[in-house]
Design an enzyme around this catalytic site. Structure first.
Site, PDB file in Angstrom:
ATOM      1  N   SER A  66     -61.207  -8.078-111.711  1.00 18.78           N
ATOM      2  CA  SER A  66     -60.662  -6.884-112.349  1.00 18.78           C
ATOM      3  C   SER A  66     -59.471  -7.173-113.263  1.00 18.78           C
ATOM      4  O   SER A  66     -59.050  -6.315-114.017  1.00 18.78           O
ATOM      5  CB  SER A  66     -60.255  -5.862-111.282  1.00 18.78           C
ATOM      6  OG  SER A  66     -59.046  -6.248-110.683  1.00 18.78           O
ATOM      7  N   LYS A 103     -52.409  -5.942-109.581  1.00 18.35           N
ATOM      8  CA  LYS A 103     -52.688  -4.963-110.650  1.00 18.35           C
ATOM      9  C   LYS A 103     -51.510  -4.941-111.611  1.00 18.35           C
ATOM     10  O   LYS A 103     -50.475  -5.533-111.345  1.00 18.35           O
ATOM     11  CB  LYS A 103     -52.859  -3.552-110.042  1.00 18.35           C
ATOM     12  CG  LYS A 103     -54.084  -3.368-109.172  1.00 18.35           C
ATOM     13  CD  LYS A 103     -55.365  -3.334-109.958  1.00 18.35           C
ATOM     14  CE  LYS A 103     -56.563  -3.349-109.013  1.00 18.35           C
ATOM     15  NZ  LYS A 103     -57.746  -3.930-109.583  1.00 18.35           N
TER      16      LYS A 103
END
Lengths: 146, 425
Positions: A66, A103
Site C-alpha cells: 500500500s 501510513k
C-alpha cells in the site's frame, strides 16, 4: 524485579564504517609526511547518517504494497524514530486496533487521515479510531538482489 | 537533588512496546526455563498472581485465554534498559543504573525551581522515545528519592512524578504515611526491633537521634536516618564495579545421570561464564562446578556435590576454564544419580588490566598470550555478530537436556535483524 544478569547491547547496530580511501601514510622513501595523513581514520558511517537518536530508533520490516507510491516496498526496512512528534506529511508507524501499520499522516480539509501511497487503498479517517502514533519513519532501506 | 527513575513492570512493558495488542491484557513473564512468574502486568497482579508463582499453576488460565505468559527475552530487556539509560544521559552526566529497570539521575547543576519541570520531561521523554512507562521520584537523598518514586507510582495524584523537598508539610505527610518496611535499607528484622522502640513510620525514624540509632543498631541505619532528614550519606561508587563472581547455571529440562549430557551442559556454562568474564574485563582464579539432584524427589538417591578447581594462573581464556570445569565434573561425578541442575561459577575475579605476570614469564609467553587474546576476541565477536553459540568449543548436543526452555519467547525485536517487528503497509 532484578534480572540474573544485565545485558548491555548497544541500541544501534555495532559501528560499521565504510573504509575511506586509504592514502599511503608516507610519501615515498623520503619520509616526508603525506598530505593525506591528516585524513587517516576518517570514515563514513551509515549509522551516523541514518540514525539520529539511537535510543529512540527502531528498525521495522514492511509487509504489503500500500505504500509503494512513497517508495516503500514489501520487505523494505524502515528506520523509525520515536523522538519526533508526528506532523502532517510525515510517514508514520501507527497502532490501529492493536495492529502496527505504516501510513502517511495527512490533513484532508481539517480532518486527520492515514493515507496510503496506492490508489487501491482509501484514506483512513482517524477521528473515530483507536489510533496512536508509534514513531515517525525517517528513512527506508531498499536492498536489491545482487 | 537526585532522582530515581523506575520503569513500570519493566519486562512486560518491553513486550508491549512491540505487541500493542497486549495492552490491557493480564501478561506475565516467566523465569529461565519457563519455571515461574518473575514479572507481572498490573492486570495480572489484580488477578492475585504472586511473584514466583509456578507457571504450571496458571496453565488453566493460559489455556482459557484469560492470561498470557511469555518466556523471558533478556536480550530485548537488556537493550531497552540501555535505551532508557541513554535517554536519561541526554539530561545528566550522573546516571547510575541501580538495576536493570531502576536508575538514579543526578540533578546537580540545575536550578531547584526547574526540578519539577525537568523531572516531568524525563518522565515524558523516556515514555515517548523508548515506549517504556516510568515513574520519577526526586529528593535530596537517595533514600528520599526512593520514597518519592514509590509515591509517584502508588498515589495517582502525582501522575508519575513526585518531587519532595527536605522540609515541609508534603514531605512530612508522605513520611508519616510510609511504613518502615518500605524505607530503603530497612529489613524485616529491623522493622520488628524498631517497633518495640515505638518507631513505626518513616517520619518517626527521621526524628530519631542518629547517634543513638548508631549505638543501638548500626552505622547503616544511622545513615538511613540522616538520609531521611535530607543529608546525603549513601554513595553508589560501588555500583559500576564489576561483579566479584560470575555464575551460570540452569535446571536441566529433565533429570539426567548421563555423564556425556552433564559434560555438554558444563561445557556450555563454562563458555558462557568465560564470555561474561571477558566482557567485564576480569580474570578468574578458580572455577566452581556443582551438580544438584532434585530434593523434592525423596524416592531418588540424593547427591549434590560441588568442587572448586584452581586455575594454573588467572585467566579469561575459555579453554583452561572449560578444562578446569570438566576436570571438576569428572572428579565429583558418580553414576547412579539423576541430576536436576548444574552450573559453573567463576571465583576470585581480578581486573585484567592489573594482572600480575608470573616470575617465569618469557617473551614467548607474552606472544602466546597475545595470540590467545586475539582468538578469544574473535570468538566473542563472532558470537556477538552472528548470534550466541555460533562458535563453540566442542560440540554441544542438539536437544540436550540443558537447552533453555523458552517456548513462548517473543522475537528479539531490537537486537537481531531476522527478528525485527513488521509494519503492515
Amino acid at each position: 524485579m532484578r534480572a540474573p544478569e544485565i545485558f548491555h547491547p548497544h541500541p544501534a547496530p555495532p559501528y560499521r564504517a565504510l573504509p575511506y580511501p586509504l592514502a599511503t601514510i608516507r610519501a615515498g622513501i623520503s619520509g616526508f609526511p603525506s598530505p593525506a595523513e591528516d585524513y587517516v581514520g576518517r570514515t563514513l558511517d551509515l549509522n551516523e547518517r541514518l540514525v539520529k537518536r539511537p535510543s529512540a530508533t527502531f528498525f521495522m520490516s514492511v509487509a504489503g504494497d500500500s505504500m509503494e507510491g512513497f517508495g516503500i516496498h514489501d520487505g523494505d526496512t524502515l528506520v523509525v524514530d520515536r523522538s519526533i512528534d508526528a506532523r502532517p506529511g510525515h510517514i508514520v508507524v501507527a497502532l490501529v486496533d492493536g495492529e502496527v501499520i505504516v501510513k502517511r499522516y495527512e490533513l484532508i480539509g481539517r480532518r486527520p487521515y492515514l493515507c496510503s501511497g496506492n490508489d487501491r487503498y482509501a484514506p483512513i479517517p482517524i477521528a473515530d479510531l483507536d489510533c496512536q502514533v508509534w514513531g515517525v519513519v525517517r528513512s527506508v532501506i531498499h536492498e536489491y538482489p545482487v | 537533588m537526585i532522582g530515581l527513575v523506575d520503569c513500570n513492570n519493566f519486562y512486560v512493558s518491553c513486550e508491549r512496546v512491540f505487541q500493542p495488542h497486549l495492552e490491557g491484557v493480564p501478561v506475565g513473564v516467566m523465569s529461565n526455563n519457563d519455571g515461574c512468574v518473575i514479572a507481572r502486568s498490573n492486570e495480572l497482579k489484580a488477578l492475585g498472581v504472586e511473584m514466583g508463582m509456578p507457571a504450571f499453576e496458571l496453565q488453566q488460565w493460559v489455556n482459557q485465554g484469560r492470561i498470557r505468559l511469555l518466556s523471558s527475552n533478556y536480550e530485548l530487556y537488556g537493550d531497552m534498559s540501555a535505551r532508557v539509560r541513554e535517554v536519561l544521559e541526554e539530561f545528566s552526566a550522573g546516571v547510575e543504573p541501580y538495576s536493570i529497570d531502576e536508575m538514579f539521575v543526578r540533578f546537580d547543576g540545575f536550578d531547584a525551581a526547574t526540578t519539577q519541570a525537568l523531572a516531568r520531561t524525563l518522565y515524558r521523554n523516556v515514555r515517548q522515545f523508548t515506549g517504556i512507562p516510568v515513574c520519577v521520584g526526586v529528593a535530596h537523598t537517595r533514600t528520599l528519592a526512593k520514597l518519592a518514586n514509590r509515591a509517584a507510582k502508588k498515589l495517582p495524584g502525582y501522575h508519575g512524578v513526585c518531587v519532595i523537598p527536605a522540609e515541609g508539610d508534603e514531605t512530612r505527610h508522605l513520611l508519616e504515611r510510609t511504613a518502615l518496611g518500605d524505607v530503603w535499607g530497612v529489613g524485616r528484622r529491623l522493622v520488628e526491633r524498631l517497633a518495640i522502640q515505638g518507631i513505626e513510620t518513616a517520619w518517626e525514624l527521621r526524628n530519631a537521634d542518629p547517634k543513638a540509632i548508631r549505638r543501638r543498631y548500626s552505622v547503616t541505619l544511622e545513615r538511613t536516618v540522616r538520609e531521611l532528614q535530607g543529608t546525603p550519606c549513601i554513595e553508589m561508587n560501588d555500583i559500576d564495579e564489576p561483579r566479584q563472581r560470575i555464575m551460570t547455571s540452569r535446571s536441566f529440562g529433565r533429570l539426567t545421570g548421563d555423564l556425556g549430557e552433564l559434560q555438554a551442559a558444563i561445557r556450555q556454562h563454562a563458555q558462557r561464564g568465560a564470555e561474561k568474564l571477558r566482557r567485564q574485563d576480569s580474570q578468574a582464579r578458580a572455577v566452581y562446578v556443582f551438580l544438584k539432584t532434585n530434593p523434592h524427589r525423596p524416592d531418588l538417591a540424593q547427591y549434590s556435590p560441588g568442587i572448586i578447581v584452581e586455575l594454573p594462573e588467572p585467566t579469561d581464556d575459555s579453554r583452561p576454564i572449560l578444562a578446569a570445569a570438566q576436570r571438576g565434573l569428572i572428579e565429583m561425578y558418580r553414576p547412579g544419580y539423576r541430576f536436576m541442575k548444574g552450573g559453573v561459577m567463576l571465583l576470585d575475579l581480578l581486573d585484567t588490566n592489573r594482572q600480575q605476570l608470573s616470575l617465569l614469564d618469557t617473551p614467548e609467553h607474552a606472544a602466546q598470550r597475545e595470540r590467545d587474546h586475539q582468538l578469544m576476541a574473535t570468538l566473542d565477536e563472532l558470537n556477538h555478530k552472528m548470534g550466541r553459540g555460533t562458535v563453540r568449543l566442542g560440540m554441544p548436543r542438539k536437544n540436550a537436556v540443558w537447552h533453555l526452555r523458552c517456548a513462548h519467547r517473543t522475537p528479539r525485536y531490537t537486537t537481531q535483524w531476522g527478528e525485527i517487528p513488521t509494519a503492515l503497509a
